[in-house]
Every structure is written in C-alpha cells, then in structure tokens.
Scaffold this motif. Structure first.
Motif, PDB file in Angstrom:
ATOM      1  N   THR A  52      -1.932 -22.067 -28.577  1.00  0.00           N
ATOM      2  CA  THR A  52      -2.156 -23.195 -27.597  1.00  0.00           C
ATOM      3  C   THR A  52      -0.789 -23.402 -26.649  1.00  0.00           C
ATOM      4  N   VAL A  53      -0.794 -24.226 -25.615  1.00  0.00           N
ATOM      5  CA  VAL A  53       0.046 -24.567 -24.975  1.00  0.00           C
ATOM      6  C   VAL A  53       1.481 -24.990 -25.659  1.00  0.00           C
ATOM      7  N   ASP A  54       1.142 -25.930 -26.531  1.00  0.00           N
ATOM      8  CA  ASP A  54       2.390 -26.510 -27.209  1.00  0.00           C
ATOM      9  C   ASP A  54       3.270 -25.544 -28.059  1.00  0.00           C
ATOM     10  N   GLU A  55       2.564 -24.327 -28.404  1.00  0.00           N
ATOM     11  CA  GLU A  55       3.109 -23.183 -29.170  1.00  0.00           C
ATOM     12  C   GLU A  55       4.370 -22.352 -28.172  1.00  0.00           C
ATOM     13  N   ILE A  56       3.896 -22.374 -26.948  1.00  0.00           N
ATOM     14  CA  ILE A  56       4.938 -21.721 -25.946  1.00  0.00           C
ATOM     15  C   ILE A  56       6.045 -22.214 -25.679  1.00  0.00           C
ATOM     16  N   ASP A  57       7.232 -21.464 -25.889  1.00  0.00           N
ATOM     17  CA  ASP A  57       8.597 -22.025 -25.712  1.00  0.00           C
ATOM     18  C   ASP A  57       8.974 -21.504 -24.167  1.00  0.00           C
ATOM     19  N   PHE A  58       8.825 -22.722 -23.274  1.00  0.00           N
ATOM     20  CA  PHE A  58       9.078 -22.178 -21.995  1.00  0.00           C
ATOM     21  C   PHE A  58      10.480 -21.862 -21.457  1.00  0.00           C
ATOM     22  N   ALA A  59      11.406 -22.324 -22.444  1.00  0.00           N
ATOM     23  CA  ALA A  59      12.803 -21.912 -22.071  1.00  0.00           C
ATOM     24  C   ALA A  59      12.879 -20.624 -21.898  1.00  0.00           C
ATOM     25  N   THR A  60      11.844 -19.618 -22.332  1.00  0.00           N
ATOM     26  CA  THR A  60      12.125 -18.134 -22.184  1.00  0.00           C
ATOM     27  C   THR A  60      11.209 -17.660 -21.054  1.00  0.00           C
ATOM     28  N   VAL A  61      10.632 -18.412 -20.301  1.00  0.00           N
ATOM     29  CA  VAL A  61       9.673 -18.069 -19.154  1.00  0.00           C
ATOM     30  C   VAL A  61      10.533 -18.495 -17.912  1.00  0.00           C
ATOM     31  N   ASP A  62      10.180 -17.158 -16.965  1.00  0.00           N
ATOM     32  CA  ASP A  62      10.743 -17.506 -15.631  1.00  0.00           C
ATOM     33  C   ASP A  62       9.765 -18.078 -14.761  1.00  0.00           C
ATOM     34  N   LEU A  63       8.376 -17.565 -15.089  1.00  0.00           N
ATOM     35  CA  LEU A  63       7.285 -18.233 -14.018  1.00  0.00           C
ATOM     36  C   LEU A  63       6.099 -18.400 -14.929  1.00  0.00           C
ATOM     37  N   CYS A  64       5.307 -19.454 -14.709  1.00  0.00           N
ATOM     38  CA  CYS A  64       4.060 -19.632 -15.486  1.00  0.00           C
ATOM     39  C   CYS A  64       2.914 -19.627 -14.239  1.00  0.00           C
ATOM     40  N   PHE A  65       1.940 -18.865 -14.605  1.00  0.00           N
ATOM     41  CA  PHE A  65       0.513 -18.992 -13.919  1.00  0.00           C
ATOM     42  C   PHE A  65      -0.238 -19.724 -14.803  1.00  0.00           C
ATOM     43  N   CYS A  66      -0.875 -21.063 -13.997  1.00  0.00           N
ATOM     44  CA  CYS A  66      -1.724 -21.890 -14.652  1.00  0.00           C
ATOM     45  C   CYS A  66      -3.167 -21.879 -14.108  1.00  0.00           C
ATOM     46  N   ALA A  67      -3.854 -20.968 -15.185  1.00  0.00           N
ATOM     47  CA  ALA A  67      -5.137 -20.812 -14.829  1.00  0.00           C
ATOM     48  C   ALA A  67      -6.178 -21.606 -15.630  1.00  0.00           C
ATOM     49  N   LEU A  68      -5.861 -22.971 -15.396  1.00  0.00           N
ATOM     50  CA  LEU A  68      -7.021 -23.966 -15.998  1.00  0.00           C
ATOM     51  C   LEU A  68      -7.642 -24.768 -14.962  1.00  0.00           C
ATOM     52  N   PRO A  69      -8.704 -25.464 -15.646  1.00  0.00           N
ATOM     53  CA  PRO A  69      -9.583 -26.232 -14.793  1.00  0.00           C
ATOM     54  C   PRO A  69      -8.933 -27.181 -14.211  1.00  0.00           C
ATOM     55  N   HIS A  70      -9.246 -27.676 -12.985  1.00  0.00           N
ATOM     56  CA  HIS A  70      -8.876 -28.977 -12.376  1.00  0.00           C
ATOM     57  C   HIS A  70      -8.845 -30.116 -13.385  1.00  0.00           C
ATOM     58  N   LYS A  71      -7.907 -30.920 -13.064  1.00  0.00           N
ATOM     59  CA  LYS A  71      -7.537 -32.214 -13.964  1.00  0.00           C
ATOM     60  C   LYS A  71      -6.866 -31.755 -15.058  1.00  0.00           C
ATOM     61  N   THR A  72      -7.540 -30.864 -16.141  1.00  0.00           N
ATOM     62  CA  THR A  72      -6.583 -30.480 -16.938  1.00  0.00           C
ATOM     63  C   THR A  72      -5.148 -29.774 -16.546  1.00  0.00           C
ATOM     64  N   SER A  73      -5.419 -29.024 -15.414  1.00  0.00           N
ATOM     65  CA  SER A  73      -4.218 -28.415 -14.841  1.00  0.00           C
ATOM     66  C   SER A  73      -2.882 -29.365 -14.589  1.00  0.00           C
TER      67      SER A  73
END
Length: 342
Positions: free
Chosen positions: A60-81
């Motif tokens: 799930t998105v909540d489980e991701i530690d974004f502090a370790t991420v340089d770039l995120c691709f967001c391939a979610l539906p509109h509104k959700t994104s």
C-alpha cells in the motif's frame, strides 16, 4: 549513480510498462511498488511477463518510506492521484501519469473531469510533460504532469503548424484511432473480447473527450487566441497504438518542411519522406512517434498522420523521458528499444 524509484499504481498497464522500461535503464533501481488493491502480491503474480526481474512486492502507499526515494512515478487514476500526491513529501520529485495536473486552470479541470481540484497549490508548480516542447521547464521541475496519450499524438502533428501560422486554425479535423489499453486495466463491459473484437466504434463524439481540454489549453496558448479542433476518437480491437489522421487547410510541402525542421534533432520524432504515412506497427512497444504528410486532391489541403504507442511514447515512455531530465540523466536512457514488429 543509481536513482531510487517508486511506482504508485504498479498493477496497471502504465505501471507495468514503467517497470519494463526501467529494467533496461541501468541507472534506476525500483525500491517500492505501490498498488493498494493488490498489496501483498508479487509483481510476477500480477504481471507474469516480468517474473524474470528482481522486484519488491506490491504494498500500500502508506507502507512506502519516501525518504529513501529519489523520484516517484504516480500511475494512479485521476482524482485519486491528486489526493495521494498532495500528501507526499514536498521535496520528492514526481512524474504524474494521470490527468490531475495537466490543466493549468482548476476551473477547466472541474469542467472536463467533473470534480473540483483538491490540490490547487501543488497544481501551480506542475509542468506540462510534453517533453520536446517543455524540456527546459521539465529539467528544473519537481512535479511533471504527463500528457494524455491522444493529446500527445495530436500535438506532435499540429504544434509546429500552429506556431508557424501554416494552417487555418478554424479548420482542423483530428480523427484518431486508439487501442484498448488506453482505457486502463479495469474491467469494462464494452471492452470484453466478445463486444470489442471484429468491430470498431467512435466514442466521445461531438466534443466531449477530456483530452480536448489539453488541446484547447496548448493550441490556444500557441496561437495567442482560442483554437478549438474537431476531434473524434475511435476504439479499435488492438492492444496498443494510436493513429491520428489530421485534416488541415495549408500548403502540404510547407507543412512537411516545417515538421521536418522542427523535429530534425529530436531523437524520438521521425518525419517520414513526403507522401509516406506511418502505421502503429512501426512504433509498437517503443518511445518513437512517426509522422507523415501528404497532399489532398483538393489544392491547399494537407493530411498529417501521426502514430505512437499509447503506453510508451504516449504515457510511460514519456514519463521516463521526463524523469531522465529531472534526474540529470541522458534524456534517451532506457528508451532506445527498437519497436517490436510484427
């Protein structure tokens, strides 16, 4: 240097296409794959064609530690994104593949997508992701909004003609054929094999397709006055590909010369010899767009035909091209795969 990458919406077609392309990149490592509906599964379970890759399991998105991420691709539906992106770290580089940040005017977004924009402050910093025309802005952006696949195809055919004042802006007809992956991976009755195969149909007829918002925004900005094209998309029983046939009033030779000059140094845009027109087969699975120009039997009219792969140059390939710029990589890295033919 290896860049740490997260992909949200990894269980969709564009998410899988991103994984396929990044696998050949060499400078990116996928450290997180978000897919709430399929969290806990492996990528091999969701997309068996990727089982040879060493990938993290879906979470799930909540489980991701974004502090370790340089770039995120967001391939979610509109509104959700937009709901997800507004809660991500404000220093995280993001390439959004949805429609949520493409339209600069929030009221235009509401008109075309039927809901108020929920992240207008972030929307102000978004750069439109048509790489060849916004390259400098993308290089310095934190948030890039990927274009619609239909919108990209039409713009590659028309932008140099509009900016060069080579065509009648009130007489532009865009007839477009697209494959079914442009509708996403969700189950839809009209996309069942029995209902789609052996036929084709026009949809969003009469100016209701949402990508018209992008055409209106971009073409009107180029021209310095309102430009509204006639646009009808058609759904074909093929998996990938877009073929746009554009009818314009103008000199065919001048139109071909303008497109050839505009795209001469572009690595992914190929203008064919005058009189030749492309096929979706010629660009399948690649980040290339082929463009052809021919004259009409009526003097002063021309036909421009553009073909690209909606999942690659129209979406995930474009997203990776933009990410390369944002991360200081060679723009073409991971994207020079030859088309798959037949």
């Amino acid at each position: 240097m290896t860049h740490k990458i997260a992909i949200l919406g990894a269980s969709g077609y564009t998410g899988a296409e991103l994984v396929r392309l990044i696998a050949t990149h060499g400078g990116m490592e996928i450290v997180a794959l978000g897919a709430n509906s399929k969290a806990g599964q492996s990528m091999a379970e969701v997309f068996p064609h990727l089982r040879h890759l060493d990938l993290p399991d879906l979470v799930t998105v909540d489980e991701i530690d974004f502090a370790t991420v340089d770039l995120c691709f967001c391939a979610l539906p509109h509104k959700t994104s937009q709901e997800v992106i507004k809660n991500l770290p404000r220093d995280l580089k993001i390439v959004d593949l949805s429609a949520d940040f493409r339209l600069r005017d929030p009221s235009a977004y509401q008109a075309w997508y039927g809901n108020a924009h929920a992240a207008t402050e972030i929307q102000k910093e978004a750069v439109y992701g048509l790489t060849e025309f916004y390259r400098d802005e993308i290089r310095n952006a934190r948030l890039v909004a990927g274009t619609g696949c239909n919108a990209a195809t039409g713009q590659y055919a028309l932008r140099p003609l509009i900016s060069g004042e080579l065509i009648d802006l009130d007489e532009i007809i865009l007839d477009l054929k697209c494959g079914v992956t442009g509708a996403g991976r969700s189950l839809k009755e009209n996309l069942l094999h029995a209902e789609l195969s052996e036929g084709t149909n026009a949809y969003a007829v009469g100016g209701t397709h949402r990508h018209l918002g992008e055409f209106d925004q971009e073409f009107s900005t180029l021209a310095g006055r309102p430009v509204e094209v006639q646009f009808t998309p058609h759904l074909l029983p093929m998996n990938r590909g877009i073929l746009a046939t554009v009818y314009v009033h103008g000199d065919p030779d001048a139109i071909h010369a303008a497109l050839s000059e505009a795209y001469l140094s572009e690595p992914f845009l190929e203008v064919l010899p005058f009189g030749e027109t492309p096929s979706t087969h010629q660009v399948r699975g690649s980040n290339f767009c082929h463009i052809g120009v021919t004259g009409d039997r009526k003097p002063g009219r021309a036909i421009v035909v553009a073909a690209l792969d909606n999942l690659t140059k129209g979406s995930s390939g474009q997203a990776l091209q933009n990410a390369n710029l944002m991360l200081g990589e060679d723009e073409t890295r991971g994207l020079m795969l030859a088309p798959c033919f037949p």
